[in-house]
Design a protein around this motif. Structure first.
Motif, PDB file in Angstrom:
ATOM      1  N   UNK A   4       0.843  -1.199   0.000  1.00 59.48           N
ATOM      2  CA  UNK A   4       0.000   0.000   0.000  1.00 59.48           C
ATOM      3  C   UNK A   4       0.874   1.243   0.000  1.00 59.48           C
ATOM      4  N   UNK A   5       0.444   2.235  -0.759  1.00 55.92           N
ATOM      5  CA  UNK A   5       1.108   3.528  -0.913  1.00 55.92           C
ATOM      6  C   UNK A   5       2.334   3.499  -1.824  1.00 55.92           C
TER       7      UNK A   5
ATOM      8  N   UNK B 253      -5.077   3.828  -7.217  1.00 58.03           N
ATOM      9  CA  UNK B 253      -5.717   5.136  -7.303  1.00 58.03           C
ATOM     10  C   UNK B 253      -4.963   6.000  -8.306  1.00 58.03           C
ATOM     11  N   UNK B 254      -5.722   6.684  -9.159  1.00 58.97           N
ATOM     12  CA  UNK B 254      -5.167   7.616 -10.138  1.00 58.97           C
ATOM     13  C   UNK B 254      -5.684   9.009  -9.821  1.00 58.97           C
TER      14      UNK B 254
ATOM     15  N   UNK C   4       3.584   7.272  -1.256  1.00 59.85           N
ATOM     16  CA  UNK C   4       2.571   8.324  -1.134  1.00 59.85           C
ATOM     17  C   UNK C   4       1.699   8.066   0.077  1.00 59.85           C
ATOM     18  N   UNK C   5       1.350   9.127   0.797  1.00 61.56           N
ATOM     19  CA  UNK C   5       0.471   8.995   1.948  1.00 61.56           C
ATOM     20  C   UNK C   5      -0.880   9.626   1.732  1.00 61.56           C
ATOM     21  N   UNK C   6      -1.188   9.974   0.454  1.00 61.53           N
ATOM     22  CA  UNK C   6      -2.453  10.662   0.197  1.00 61.53           C
ATOM     23  C   UNK C   6      -3.638   9.711   0.350  1.00 61.53           C
ATOM     24  N   UNK C   7      -4.783  10.269   0.594  1.00 58.23           N
ATOM     25  CA  UNK C   7      -5.996   9.445   0.686  1.00 58.23           C
ATOM     26  C   UNK C   7      -7.000   9.935  -0.326  1.00 58.23           C
ATOM     27  N   UNK C   8      -7.942   9.080  -0.682  1.00 56.00           N
ATOM     28  CA  UNK C   8      -8.978   9.453  -1.643  1.00 56.00           C
ATOM     29  C   UNK C   8     -10.325   9.385  -1.037  1.00 56.00           C
TER      30      UNK C   8
ATOM     31  N   UNK D  52      -0.803   2.463  -5.135  1.00 53.66           N
ATOM     32  CA  UNK D  52      -1.469   1.259  -4.630  1.00 53.66           C
ATOM     33  C   UNK D  52      -2.245   1.634  -3.369  1.00 53.66           C
ATOM     34  N   UNK D  53      -3.541   1.338  -3.372  1.00 59.96           N
ATOM     35  CA  UNK D  53      -4.395   1.654  -2.231  1.00 59.96           C
ATOM     36  C   UNK D  53      -4.835   0.410  -1.469  1.00 59.96           C
TER      37      UNK D  53
END
Length: 154
Positions: free
Chosen positions: A89-90, A118-119, A150-154, A106-107
């Motif tokens: 993940x990430x 995630x795009x 990446x540590x972003x969330x959707x 990768x989420x």
């Protein structure tokens, strides 16, 4: 991205490259191409004529050819080891999708070595098998660089 002043000599006729775009709906994607013609060294605007491996003309009958500014070109990334461990993940990845390689994160990781990716552009989450993903690398100052997770969330 390529710095055309430093890297113009690394691209020659017949070189396999990846081409990106600033066009809406194509940001973060790379498409494989071959250089048909390189720009003369004395030209101010550094563009090369390329033929795409997977993109076709509007009528769908032949490969698309375009003049591309060198800032949108990079060499093909190094081949990955097919025995590579699974993604986590990430992890930042490139996903083979819509005739190119699209930048994603990768989420979710599934037990069957498949992944939800995630795009950002366009926003979407899509399920991929491992064989359709590769580790994303950035081309910076003539070298391949592995980005941080990446540590972003959707």
């Amino acid at each position: 991205m390529l710095n055309p002043e430093n890297e113009i000599h690394s691209f020659v006729k017949g070189s396999q490259v990846e081409v990106s775009s600033d066009e809406e709906g194509f940001k973060g994607a790379y498409f494989e191409a071959t250089i048909l013609e390189c720009p003369p060294k004395y030209k101010k605007r550094k563009k090369a004529l390329v033929i795409y491996r997977t993109l076709l003309t509007d009528d769908g009958r032949s490969p698309l050819t375009e003049c591309i500014d060198l800032v949108y070109m990079r060499p093909l990334p190094p081949a990955e080891d097919s025995a590579r461990e699974n993604f986590e993940e990430n992890d930042i990845v490139d996903a083979r999708y819509r005739d190119g390689w699209w930048l994603g994160v990768v989420r979710k990781v599934f037990d069957d070595s498949s992944y939800m990716v995630y795009f950002d552009n366009p926003p979407d989450v899509i399920h991929f098998q491992k064989e359709n993903l590769r580790t994303h690398l950035d081309w910076v100052n003539g070298k391949w660089v592995l980005p941080e997770k990446q540590g972003m969330s959707y």
